[in-house]
Design a protein around this motif. Structure first.
Motif, PDB file in Angstrom:
ATOM      1  N   CYS A 155     -29.224  25.060 -20.438  1.00 20.93           N
ATOM      2  CA  CYS A 155     -29.464  25.803 -19.194  1.00 20.93           C
ATOM      3  C   CYS A 155     -28.509  25.236 -18.145  1.00 20.93           C
ATOM      4  O   CYS A 155     -28.855  24.288 -17.423  1.00 20.93           O
ATOM      5  CB  CYS A 155     -30.913  25.650 -18.737  1.00 20.93           C
ATOM      6  N   SER A 163     -33.108  21.054 -24.607  1.00 18.77           N
ATOM      7  CA  SER A 163     -32.826  22.444 -24.249  1.00 18.77           C
ATOM      8  C   SER A 163     -32.322  22.548 -22.816  1.00 18.77           C
ATOM      9  O   SER A 163     -31.672  23.534 -22.450  1.00 18.77           O
ATOM     10  CB  SER A 163     -34.070  23.306 -24.436  1.00 18.77           C
ATOM     11  N   ASN A 164     -32.618  21.528 -21.999  1.00 19.15           N
ATOM     12  CA  ASN A 164     -32.170  21.528 -20.604  1.00 19.15           C
ATOM     13  C   ASN A 164     -30.671  21.715 -20.500  1.00 19.15           C
ATOM     14  O   ASN A 164     -30.171  22.397 -19.614  1.00 19.15           O
ATOM     15  CB  ASN A 164     -32.548  20.207 -19.919  1.00 19.15           C
ATOM     16  N   GLU A 182     -21.641  28.086 -22.506  1.00 21.88           N
ATOM     17  CA  GLU A 182     -22.721  28.316 -21.546  1.00 21.88           C
ATOM     18  C   GLU A 182     -22.286  27.931 -20.134  1.00 21.88           C
ATOM     19  O   GLU A 182     -22.599  28.614 -19.164  1.00 21.88           O
ATOM     20  CB  GLU A 182     -23.966  27.520 -21.939  1.00 21.88           C
ATOM     21  N   SER A 187     -27.518  26.109 -15.366  1.00 27.17           N
ATOM     22  CA  SER A 187     -27.846  26.188 -13.948  1.00 27.17           C
ATOM     23  C   SER A 187     -28.570  24.925 -13.487  1.00 27.17           C
ATOM     24  O   SER A 187     -28.745  24.715 -12.286  1.00 27.17           O
ATOM     25  CB  SER A 187     -28.731  27.401 -13.676  1.00 27.17           C
ATOM     26  N   TRP A 192     -22.000  30.587 -17.021  1.00 31.08           N
ATOM     27  CA  TRP A 192     -22.760  30.363 -15.782  1.00 31.08           C
ATOM     28  C   TRP A 192     -21.832  30.348 -14.568  1.00 31.08           C
ATOM     29  O   TRP A 192     -22.139  30.955 -13.535  1.00 31.08           O
ATOM     30  CB  TRP A 192     -23.544  29.046 -15.852  1.00 31.08           C
TER      31      TRP A 192
END
Length: 560
Positions: free
Chosen positions: A495, A491-492, A152, A497, A156
């Motif tokens: 992500c 879950s952060n 991930e 970003s 990104w």
């Protein structure tokens, strides 16, 4: 409509073309990484492999980092504990290489990331096996915490990294309309990273990816508890750098103990540390000597809040995963469970049912739900925390079971444990446990849940569950932490970003996301004339009588 129709067609066609281009993979070469010395696990005879017995106290060997499998105590080898002079030599080589890499294009940097991504996807089982053997975690935990998070981050950076490192233009203000203002992001030089052992692959790649993509060199000191896998993962990085023609010494992985880490802090242009608050304070003191920036991620004591309007069976499943992932050795793991009194009994019953079904054993066997405790002696510390809680009125209501552990590694395992009647007088609710323990407390109101969650020296993250997202957001917004998940756990971090980091004893600064990427940069403010050389700034001479009226007029204009 006649005007808008061609525009819509053009926009739609552009979107389709972009989508089709995404389906065409770029020309990404494969890399070869030597694995001949790490794939002999199944071929070793009983005579060729032996059990490692760590030395204790004054007998500890400080010139070598000894490596062994926590789940079996089988010996893996050793690596040198580097001296101060050796560390400085590594940094000097990285500094020389960085001056070349700083001039590299984003195209070259993206190709480096694509090569890494291709290798990771194609060899994820090998990467997970290395992590599993070196830290004791299961292959599932390794896949979640090592592979998915790292992929991930790479995707990104490929999609947005260049955008956030390009100059960013800002408003010049009314009095400087004739000026252009921008922020530039330049490499800092050589970044140092001292990383923890719990996710050895991701903890190396996380700072390395941001540092290299932003034009820096990096020297990474891996934990003495995960040096074996860390030095193998370094081979992947070296092969990818060579494939894109990058300087050979741009990235270094070094091994050692406290002296090695201290030497690194005093030699680099920025330090990133993942570890304990005690060591974090020592790093700050050393960094103060050279006044370099510091990013500290010092663990947590994350609150997991369950309101009275939740789907209890669903939340119970998430709660167990939050507590037991990687045997609870997770800096963002849930360590304090606050459950509304109206659903307390049903929640405890559901959690106990799940935990009792969890079987603990050596991860390489492939049939156990939870693996080993990595650090020697940590299981004893976990039991001491449980004993302290029991002495103060807590009660164990459920534990998992052990599988076939083997007589040489019994002390490296700890059963998942559910504890009720917990309160904040217990060390278990105040100290970071870093183990598979679920202490559960009741609360009666949202205000009480917030008060309990904030009654901690740590402030890394929290997870809040409610049937009303608005209610969950309101609770999370009042908790002193750097990361919050609404109706989910951790879950952060998927992500990429988003920045990651905490407050209080959980540290400061951020890695990941835009903030983490730019934290690897020298942030430079630049102002230049917008219409040079036709309009320039003119400063009236102090002796001119008009100067005072000019300043007064300018001040009134700015305040208008």
């Amino acid at each position: 409509m006649a005007f808008w129709w061609p525009i819509l067609v053009i926009v739609f066609a552009f979107a389709i073309c972009r989508f089709l281009l995404m389906l065409i993979p770029p020309n990404v070469p494969s890399i070869d990484v030597d694995v001949s010395d790490v794939l002999d696990y199944g071929s070793q005879t009983k005579e060729e492999s032996y059990i490692y017995i760590p030395r204790r106290g004054k007998a500890v060997q400080l010139d070598r980092v000894q490596c062994y499998e926590p789940a079996t105590m089988k010996y893996l080898g050793f690596f040198p504990a580097l001296t101060t002079d050796e560390v400085k030599e590594h940094v000097a080589h990285a500094r020389k290489a960085q001056k070349v890499w700083a001039k590299s294009s984003f195209k070259q940097r993206r190709q480096f990331l694509r090569i890494l991504l291709k290798y990771i996807v194609e060899h994820q089982e090998l990467i997970c096996e290395m992590s599993s053997r070196d830290t004791g975690k299961t292959m599932v935990d390794a896949s979640l915490g090592e592979i998915m998070t790292t992929c991930e981050k790479i995707t990104w950076l490929l999609a947005e990294g260049e955008r956030w490192l390009k100059p960013e233009y800002r408003c010049s203000g009314r009095s400087m309309l004739h000026k252009k203002s921008k922020v530039e992001f330049h490499p800092l030089g050589v970044i140092g990273a001292i990383v923890s052992w719990n996710y050895p692959f991701h903890n190396i790649f996380n700072p390395m990816l941001a540092a290299v993509f932003s034009g820096n060199g990096i020297v990474i000191k891996v934990s003495e508890h995960a040096s074996w896998s860390g030095c193998f993962y370094f081979r992947i990085i070296q092969a990818a750098l060579a494939a894109v023609g990058a300087p050979e010494n741009l990235v270094h992985v070094i091994t050692g103990f406290a002296e090695t880490g201290e030497a690194l802090v005093s030699s680099v242009d920025k330090i990133i540390f993942v570890g304990s608050p005690g060591v974090g304070k020592m790093i700050m003191r050393t960094a103060a000597e050279t006044l370099i920036p510091v990013t500290l991620e010092l663990g947590g004591k994350d609150a997991f809040i369950v309101c009275d309007d939740v789907d209890v069976p669903h939340v119970a499943q998430i709660a167990v995963r939050a507590a037991l992932q990687s045997s609870g050795q997770n800096c963002a793991g849930a360590e304090r469970f606050y459950v509304h009194r109206d659903v307390y009994s049903s929640f405890v019953a559901q959690v106990v049912k799940i935990v009792k079904s969890v079987c603990v054993g050596p991860p390489h066997a492939g049939r156990y739900d939870m693996g080993a405790i990595c650090m020697q002696g940590h299981a004893e510390r976990l039991q001491n925390l449980v004993n302290d809680a029991l002495d103060k009125g807590a009660e164990i209501v459920g534990r998992g079971s052990f599988g076939n552990l083997g007589e040489d590694a019994v002390d490296q395992f700890f059963p998942p444990t559910v504890i009720v009647n917990a309160d904040h007088s217990m060390k278990l609710m105040q100290e970071e446990a870093f183990g598979p323990i679920m202490p559960i407390m009741k609360f009666s109101s949202d205000e009480e849940a917030i008060m309990l969650a904030n009654d901690s020296n740590y402030g890394l993250g929290c997870a809040v569950f409610s049937g009303s997202q608005h209610r969950a957001r309101e609770i999370a917004s009042k908790i002193d932490c750097g990361v919050a998940a609404i109706n989910d756990f951790a879950s952060n971090y998927m992500c990429q970003s988003l920045p990651f980091g905490g407050v209080k004893h959980s540290g400061f600064g951020r890695f990941a996301g835009i903030e983490g990427l730019r934290a690897c940069c020298l942030v430079k403010s630049v102002v230049e004339d917008r219409w040079w050389p036709y309009i320039k700034t003119k400063i009236p001479k102090p002796i001119q009588k008009t100067a005072l009226s000019f300043r007064s007029h300018l001040l009134r204009h700015c305040m208008a």
